[in-house]
Design a protein around this motif. Structure first.
Motif, PDB file in Angstrom:
ATOM      1  N   GLY A  83       0.840  -1.195   0.000  1.00  0.00           N
ATOM      2  CA  GLY A  83       0.000   0.000   0.000  1.00  0.00           C
ATOM      3  C   GLY A  83       0.867   1.233   0.000  1.00  0.00           C
ATOM      4  N   TRP A  84       0.247   2.391   0.159  1.00  0.00           N
ATOM      5  CA  TRP A  84       1.016   3.630   0.191  1.00  0.00           C
ATOM      6  C   TRP A  84       0.384   4.606   1.175  1.00  0.00           C
ATOM      7  N   ILE A  91       1.162   6.597  -7.067  1.00  0.00           N
ATOM      8  CA  ILE A  91       1.191   6.893  -8.491  1.00  0.00           C
ATOM      9  C   ILE A  91       2.616   6.888  -9.021  1.00  0.00           C
ATOM     10  N   LEU A  92       3.556   7.369  -8.207  1.00  0.00           N
ATOM     11  CA  LEU A  92       4.931   7.534  -8.663  1.00  0.00           C
ATOM     12  C   LEU A  92       5.781   6.285  -8.492  1.00  0.00           C
ATOM     13  N   SER A  93       5.394   5.359  -7.643  1.00  0.00           N
ATOM     14  CA  SER A  93       6.216   4.176  -7.402  1.00  0.00           C
ATOM     15  C   SER A  93       5.320   2.970  -7.143  1.00  0.00           C
ATOM     16  N   THR A  94       5.903   1.789  -7.348  1.00  0.00           N
ATOM     17  CA  THR A  94       5.178   0.545  -7.111  1.00  0.00           C
ATOM     18  C   THR A  94       5.357   0.126  -5.655  1.00  0.00           C
ATOM     19  N   PRO A  95       4.284   0.002  -4.889  1.00  0.00           N
ATOM     20  CA  PRO A  95       4.426  -0.382  -3.477  1.00  0.00           C
ATOM     21  C   PRO A  95       5.029  -1.776  -3.337  1.00  0.00           C
ATOM     22  N   GLN A  96       5.935  -1.920  -2.383  1.00  0.00           N
ATOM     23  CA  GLN A  96       6.578  -3.203  -2.107  1.00  0.00           C
ATOM     24  C   GLN A  96       5.838  -3.901  -0.970  1.00  0.00           C
ATOM     25  N   PRO A  97       5.544  -5.198  -1.119  1.00  0.00           N
ATOM     26  CA  PRO A  97       4.818  -5.912  -0.063  1.00  0.00           C
ATOM     27  C   PRO A  97       5.658  -6.109   1.186  1.00  0.00           C
ATOM     28  N   ILE A  98       4.998  -6.069   2.332  1.00  0.00           N
ATOM     29  CA  ILE A  98       5.624  -6.324   3.622  1.00  0.00           C
ATOM     30  C   ILE A  98       4.761  -7.338   4.359  1.00  0.00           C
ATOM     31  N   PRO A  99       5.301  -8.032   5.368  1.00  0.00           N
ATOM     32  CA  PRO A  99       4.475  -8.988   6.119  1.00  0.00           C
ATOM     33  C   PRO A  99       3.285  -8.297   6.779  1.00  0.00           C
ATOM     34  N   ARG A 149     -14.006 -21.039   6.731  1.00  0.00           N
ATOM     35  CA  ARG A 149     -15.239 -21.533   6.129  1.00  0.00           C
ATOM     36  C   ARG A 149     -14.860 -22.601   5.112  1.00  0.00           C
ATOM     37  N   GLY A 150     -15.381 -23.788   5.319  1.00  0.00           N
ATOM     38  CA  GLY A 150     -15.008 -24.892   4.445  1.00  0.00           C
ATOM     39  C   GLY A 150     -13.530 -25.214   4.608  1.00  0.00           C
ATOM     40  N   ARG A 151     -12.815 -25.269   3.502  1.00  0.00           N
ATOM     41  CA  ARG A 151     -11.381 -25.588   3.530  1.00  0.00           C
ATOM     42  C   ARG A 151     -10.498 -24.353   3.521  1.00  0.00           C
ATOM     43  N   TYR A 152     -11.091 -23.173   3.657  1.00  0.00           N
ATOM     44  CA  TYR A 152     -10.340 -21.932   3.489  1.00  0.00           C
ATOM     45  C   TYR A 152     -10.249 -21.130   4.790  1.00  0.00           C
ATOM     46  N   LEU A 153      -9.115 -20.419   4.907  1.00  0.00           N
ATOM     47  CA  LEU A 153      -8.963 -19.354   5.890  1.00  0.00           C
ATOM     48  C   LEU A 153      -9.092 -18.039   5.137  1.00  0.00           C
ATOM     49  N   HIS A 154     -10.093 -17.249   5.497  1.00  0.00           N
ATOM     50  CA  HIS A 154     -10.327 -15.978   4.831  1.00  0.00           C
ATOM     51  C   HIS A 154      -9.793 -14.844   5.710  1.00  0.00           C
ATOM     52  N   VAL A 155      -9.114 -13.902   5.069  1.00  0.00           N
ATOM     53  CA  VAL A 155      -8.502 -12.769   5.768  1.00  0.00           C
ATOM     54  C   VAL A 155      -8.977 -11.485   5.107  1.00  0.00           C
ATOM     55  N   VAL A 156      -9.439 -10.545   5.912  1.00  0.00           N
ATOM     56  CA  VAL A 156      -9.826  -9.229   5.409  1.00  0.00           C
ATOM     57  C   VAL A 156      -9.114  -8.171   6.242  1.00  0.00           C
ATOM     58  N   VAL A 157      -8.580  -7.147   5.582  1.00  0.00           N
ATOM     59  CA  VAL A 157      -7.840  -6.072   6.254  1.00  0.00           C
ATOM     60  C   VAL A 157      -8.508  -4.745   5.937  1.00  0.00           C
ATOM     61  N   LEU A 176     -14.189   5.565   4.765  1.00  0.00           N
ATOM     62  CA  LEU A 176     -14.181   4.106   4.713  1.00  0.00           C
ATOM     63  C   LEU A 176     -13.736   3.585   3.355  1.00  0.00           C
ATOM     64  N   ARG A 177     -13.854   4.418   2.330  1.00  0.00           N
ATOM     65  CA  ARG A 177     -13.435   3.986   1.000  1.00  0.00           C
ATOM     66  C   ARG A 177     -11.939   4.107   0.781  1.00  0.00           C
ATOM     67  N   ASP A 178     -11.233   4.792   1.688  1.00  0.00           N
ATOM     68  CA  ASP A 178      -9.789   4.983   1.561  1.00  0.00           C
ATOM     69  C   ASP A 178      -9.075   3.750   2.094  1.00  0.00           C
ATOM     70  N   THR A 179      -8.684   2.852   1.203  1.00  0.00           N
ATOM     71  CA  THR A 179      -7.960   1.631   1.590  1.00  0.00           C
ATOM     72  C   THR A 179      -6.457   1.772   1.397  1.00  0.00           C
ATOM     73  N   LYS A 180      -5.972   2.988   1.109  1.00  0.00           N
ATOM     74  CA  LYS A 180      -4.547   3.278   0.946  1.00  0.00           C
ATOM     75  C   LYS A 180      -3.907   2.424  -0.154  1.00  0.00           C
ATOM     76  N   GLY A 181      -4.710   2.003  -1.113  1.00  0.00           N
ATOM     77  CA  GLY A 181      -4.201   1.161  -2.193  1.00  0.00           C
ATOM     78  C   GLY A 181      -3.711  -0.188  -1.713  1.00  0.00           C
ATOM     79  N   MET A 182      -4.221  -0.654  -0.592  1.00  0.00           N
ATOM     80  CA  MET A 182      -3.718  -1.901  -0.024  1.00  0.00           C
ATOM     81  C   MET A 182      -4.114  -3.104  -0.872  1.00  0.00           C
ATOM     82  N   LYS A 183      -3.185  -4.046  -0.959  1.00  0.00           N
ATOM     83  CA  LYS A 183      -3.416  -5.328  -1.613  1.00  0.00           C
ATOM     84  C   LYS A 183      -2.768  -6.420  -0.781  1.00  0.00           C
TER      85      LYS A 183
END
Length: 310
Positions: A83-84, A91-99, A149-157, A176-183
């Protein structure tokens, strides 16, 4: 118009009887959250799962769930978030994933999350809210939820402390719509699950940052033994790993034969190069002698100058 006591009692009783179903229905559809842990700024608890009220037909969570601390840590350790902060950085850089959780955070909350999973009902999910680490005071927090649920662990942030929210100005509340570009993503060799449409949770409108893990597949990837080709030398592995890999770490007879052949070929090539080097040195010496002899011959044959006659 005056109302006597008996009439008032009848009206009050009727109003209570009519209001009872409404009150019971409100408590049925809006149960309060249950706190499991609330210390040092960390809040972990149980809340109604909003994806259940949106799913048709109704599919309940696989709760209470029996997960060990080791298994849950292994599952959560592979989840990454990117995210950012603000708006221009993304917009200017690609966010790097972190744990998603730092090793320290994971060690602190894994036991509490396991306890919450064991207390959860089929209609609840586990929520977590963690303060920004190593900071005395900050409004930024890591907030999200987990459910099986079922065979899955679902995670929401919903938020992450590593990314500062954009300044709305004027002290307005967070959008609430501002998710900071999180993925959310998964660190290899594990992979995110491709959940079929019939098993995909019906996420709430503002819960767009989510990810699913196939519990069995992820744990199998993480506990699988290392292939023999990745073991280059015994010095790179700890003693415990050497005991587990066993014969995979030891080279086969065919590999030993190939190593001996390569060694012999290298020695033979080196010997040939040394011989060629010696011959080149001898040729250079001969060329130098011939050049000196040629110079001496030219100097001897050079005619002497004759004096002019008077």
């Amino acid at each position: 118009m005056q109302i006597n006591k008996s009439t008032g009692r009848i009206i009050l009783s009727c109003s209570l009887l009519l209001g009872a179903p409404v009150m019971s229905s409100c408590s049925l559809f809006s149960p309060a959250e249950r706190i499991v842990y609330d210390q040092q700024g960390i809040r972990i608890g149980l809340e109604p799962d909003p994806t259940l009220s949106r799913s048709a037909p109704l599919t309940l969570n696989r709760h209470p769930a029996e997960l060990s601390v080791t298994e849950l840590e292994a599952l959560l350790r592979v989840i990454q978030v990117s995210g950012w902060s603000g708006t221009l950085v993304g917009i200017l850089s690609t966010p790097q994933p972190i744990p998603l959780f730092t090793p320290k955070e994971l060690a602190m909350v894994s036991g509490k999350l396991v306890a919450a999973f064991r207390q959860a009902t089929p209609t609840e999910r586990i929520f977590f809210s963690l303060p920004k680490p190593d900071v005395a005071y900050s409004e930024d927090r890591t907030v999200g939820a987990l459910f099986m649920r079922g065979r899955y662990l679902h995670v929401v942030v919903q938020d992450h402390a590593a990314f500062i929210q954009a300044d709305t100005g004027g002290g307005e509340l967070k959008d609430l719509r501002d998710t900071k570009g999180m993925k959310l993503s998964v660190a290899g060799p594990a992979q995110a699950a491709m959940v079929p449409d019939l098993e995909e949770p019906q996420w709430a409108p503002f819960e767009t940052v989510h990810l699913s893990l196939n519990i069995k597949d992820v744990l199998a990837h993480l506990t699988a033994p290392l292939p023999a080709r990745t073991i280059r030398s015994g010095a790179e592995l700890p003693p415990a790993a050497l005991q587990k890999t066993g014969s995979a770490a030891a080279p086969s007879d065919e590999l030993q034969l190939q190593i001996r052949e390569l060694t012999s070929s290298n020695l033979e090539l080196r010997s040939r190069l040394d011989d060629q080097k010696k011959k080149m040195e001898e040729l250079n010496a001969q060329m130098e002698r011939l050049r000196l002899e040629l110079d001496q011959t030219k100097s001897k044959k050079q005619p002497s100058r004759t004096r002019p006659t008077p």
